[in-house]
Design an enzyme around this catalytic site. Structure first.
Site, PDB file in Angstrom:
ATOM      1  N   GLY A   1      -7.063   0.069   4.064  1.00 33.61           N
ATOM      2  CA  GLY A   1      -6.926   1.185   5.005  1.00 33.61           C
ATOM      3  C   GLY A   1      -7.502   2.389   5.019  1.00 33.61           C
TER       4      GLY A   1
ATOM      5  N   THR B   1     -11.103   2.111   6.451  1.00 32.57           N
ATOM      6  CA  THR B   1     -11.157   1.980   7.982  1.00 32.57           C
ATOM      7  C   THR B   1     -10.061   1.648   9.041  1.00 32.57           C
ATOM      8  OG1 THR B   1     -11.019  -0.429   7.665  1.00 32.57           O
ATOM      9  CG2 THR B   1     -13.138   0.189   7.349  1.00 32.57           C
TER      10      THR B   1
ATOM     11  N   GLY C   1       6.120  -4.360  -5.950  1.00 31.87           N
ATOM     12  CA  GLY C   1       5.790  -5.477  -7.033  1.00 31.87           C
ATOM     13  C   GLY C   1       4.561  -5.909  -7.079  1.00 31.87           C
TER      14      GLY C   1
ATOM     15  N   GLU D   1      -4.585 -10.849  -0.994  1.00 28.58           N
ATOM     16  CA  GLU D   1      -4.496 -11.528   0.324  1.00 28.58           C
ATOM     17  C   GLU D   1      -5.736 -12.340   0.696  1.00 28.58           C
ATOM     18  OE1 GLU D   1      -2.365  -7.864   2.904  1.00 28.58           O
ATOM     19  OE2 GLU D   1      -4.327  -8.439   3.130  1.00 28.58           O
TER      20      GLU D   1
END
Length: 643
Positions: A28, A31, A60, A94
């Protein structure tokens, strides 16, 4: 990404648990309020369901349940690699989870990477930009960093977009949206609902192909017709396609399609278009030029290509070129003829892989799925089920067709079917399949033969109109053919038929009069069609006729006179390839329902609307690029009618 499930947007929160189409993975800080925001809204405006979480810190050290669900439910992942991307442990977490999702999806999910003001070399960890960040992470998360490194290097192998500082971001966004919309159509191949006994073969083939190996791999799957070569190739293609991005192509029924003059060129054009070289595809003039162009392109791109049902070794070179392939490319060939796999192709050897028949237990399981809708037979049908499954010879196609034939029938029908199977020699698969054809009524048989000779891989709509006007009851008939596993209707509404069933249907037509095509119900072989057109006697038996003309030059253009067609009183289907007809047709062909021409407008000067009694026609097609819009074809007819 340094964001949190606690800060989910309202749209995302409402949709949690739904299946997303796109998940945006981005930093973030770099972009969010620029490129990513522009991309997000462009995708949403195009009707794409996109997941993007808001600018809150994760809580966490593990991915939360809601965010995990969003990743798992998405189909397409777009990681946006930017300058500080690797400094975010959440971006990397991710990405690692995305990579696991894609690898386990069997080709159903894919990654479209964007390199925003960074180079692929940075993502590949060959420069300090990302490498330094990972060294820093390694102090706290040594185990996780291994997975992060693997995810970064694997994603870098996928073709994406480089966004340079002096480049139009709007243009890149437009290209990304276009690619996402294209992937919703996707290249995934439709496989049978009931897959039995393929797990070991798929596993063995994927190990042989080994997408992580840097060398080119060519695999030749061989075996008799109906044994499942195409099915296993489709499953493997679906599993591996995500590793090759858009550079995937599955060329079906090569043997059939190369039987015509322009067939090999059409396949070359499709391959070039599939792997993202559509500009070159439109410029293929002949097969030699196509081979050279393919060789040049495949030398620069990592590709996955399947050549299905080959019977000519020369076609391998025509379809994948004669040069060295790009490293990590994978080529799969299916064939009934093992000899075409011998020797070198593209400076490499083809690894042969033999498809073997199903063992008795698996054949029985597959049979029961089609006969009963479950994995095992009813007690009072156990012996009959086992005997019929044995008599199919362990060929999946025969098992499916015979199982579907006896579904819902009484025991007497089962017993009669078993008697017929016992009378057929073990190796005669077509005779076993013929049992199901013989059980069809006359109208169902006509539709089956029409599809085998003319309509496989064609949209069903026009054929349904023709059959309805002929009184063949197409809706019920197609339902019967589908339920008997003799045909399938694909997602794009096209007819699909196994090549063994196509061969059987055409063999049935040839058997109507083996030595005299003019006494057969359907004629599609170019030489035979032209010969019977020129003969004097009437051809009362001919219902459907396809005349293929030569390609490329005017001298190959074929003209047919009305006197020649008057000898076909029962003709209902007529397809002319680079041909037209001259004269007054209004007084003949009262049964003609379908006319299809493959001719450019400047060759149709003799075609006049008042030549044909159009009230009887159900389908009129001009199959040429300038007439892709049917209304243009009718405009031409109207113009000629006014001349």
């Amino acid at each position: 990404m340094a964001n949190s499930e606690a800060g989910l947007s309202s749209d995302a929160a409402r949709a949690l648990g739904d299946e997303y189409e796109v998940f945006l993975n981005f930093r973030g800080f770099d972009t969010r309020y620029g490129f990513t925001d522009f991309l997000y809204h462009s995708l949403v405006d195009a009707g794409v369901h996109v997941f993007r979480d808001e600018d809150k810190l994760h809580v966490g050290e593990v991915i939360g349940e809601n965010l995990l669900r969003a990743i798992n439910n998405s189909i397409i992942y777009i990681p946006i690699f930017s300058a500080t991307y690797a400094s975010s442990k959440w971006c990397l977490r991710e990405l690692a989870h995305i990579r696991d999702n894609v690898s386990q999806s069997k080709g159903k999910k894919s990654i479209l990477p964007i390199f925003f003001h960074v180079e692929p070399e940075d993502v590949k960890l060959k420069t300090p930009l990302y490498s330094d960040d990972l060294l820093e992470h390694e102090k706290k998360f040594p185990i996780e960093v291994k997975a992060w490194r693997k995810a970064l290097t694997e994603v870098d192998e996928i073709k994406g977009w480089n966004v340079k500082k002096d480049q139009s971001q709007a243009m890149i966004v437009k290209l990304v949206v276009k690619r996402v919309l294209e992937k919703q159509e996707l290249k995934q191949k439709l496989v049978p609902e009931h897959l039995v006994g393929l797990d070991d073969q798929v596993k063995h083939l994927t190990e042989l192909l080994d997408v992580n190996h840097r060398n080119v791999r060519l695999i030749g799957i061989y075996g008799m017709g109906g044994i499942g070569k195409t099915t296993v190739a489709k499953v493997v293609f679906n599993e591996l396609s995500s590793f090759f991005g858009e550079c995937c192509s599955f060329l079906e029924n090569v043997r059939e399609k190369t039987s015509t003059n322009d067939g090999i060129v059409q396949l070359q054009e499709k391959l070039l278009s599939d792997i993202g070289d559509s500009g070159s595809a439109n410029r293929v003039k002949n097969s030699d030029q196509g081979m050279k162009r393919i060789g040049k392109v495949l030398g620069t791109k990592k590709v996955l290509v399947v050549l299905d049902d080959l019977d000519n070794k020369d076609h391998i070179k025509k379809l994948i070129g004669n040069n060295s392939l790009h490293s990590r490319s994978r080529i799969i060939i299916t064939t009934r003829n093992k000899t075409i796999l011998q020797g070198q192709v593209c400076k490499g050897k083809i690894i042969p892989y033999e498809m073997i028949k199903m063992d008795d237990d698996l054949a029985l399981e597959l049979f029961c799925r089609h006969a009963f809708g479950k994995n095992f037979p009813s007690n009072d049908y156990y012996w009959l089920s086992k005997q019929i499954a044995l008599k199919t010879g362990g060929l999946p196609l025969a098992v499916e067709v015979i199982g579907s034939l006896v579904n819902g029938k009484d025991k007497a029908f089962w017993e009669e079917t078993l008697i017929k199977l016992r009378e057929v020699p073990e190796e005669e698969i077509m005779e076993k399949l013929r049992i199901s054809y013989d059980d069809l009524n006359e109208h169902q048989q006509k539709k089956f033969l029409d599809i085998a000779c003319f309509f496989f891989n064609e949209k069903k709509t026009d054929a349904m109109y023709m059959w309805a006007d002929c009184g063949f009851y197409p809706i019920r008939g197609i339902d019967v053919l589908t339920s008997r596993c003799l045909i399938k209707i694909l997602d794009d509404d096209k007819f699909w038929m196994h090549d063994q069933l196509i061969d059987m249907g055409r063999q049935i037509v040839h058997q109507e009069s083996p030595n005299d095509p003019s006494k057969q119900s359907r004629v599609w072989i170019a030489k035979e069609a032209l010969e019977i057109i020129r003969t004097e006697e009437r051809k009362n038996k001919v219902e459907a006729l396809e005349i293929k003309g030569s390609l490329g030059i005017r001298t190959g253009f074929t003209k047919i006179t009305n006197e020649e067609f008057e000898k076909f009183p029962n003709l209902r289907f007529l397809k002319l390839g680079l041909a037209t007809f001259t004269g007054d047709f209004a007084r003949c062909h009262s049964k003609l329902k379908w006319i299809s021409l493959y001719s450019p407008s400047y060759w149709i000067t003799d075609f006049r609307a008042d030549n044909i009694y159009f009230n009887d026609l159900v389908v009129f097609k001009l199959d040429y690029n300038e007439f892709k819009d049917d209304s243009k074809a009718w405009d031409l007819i109207k113009v000629n009618h006014m001349l």
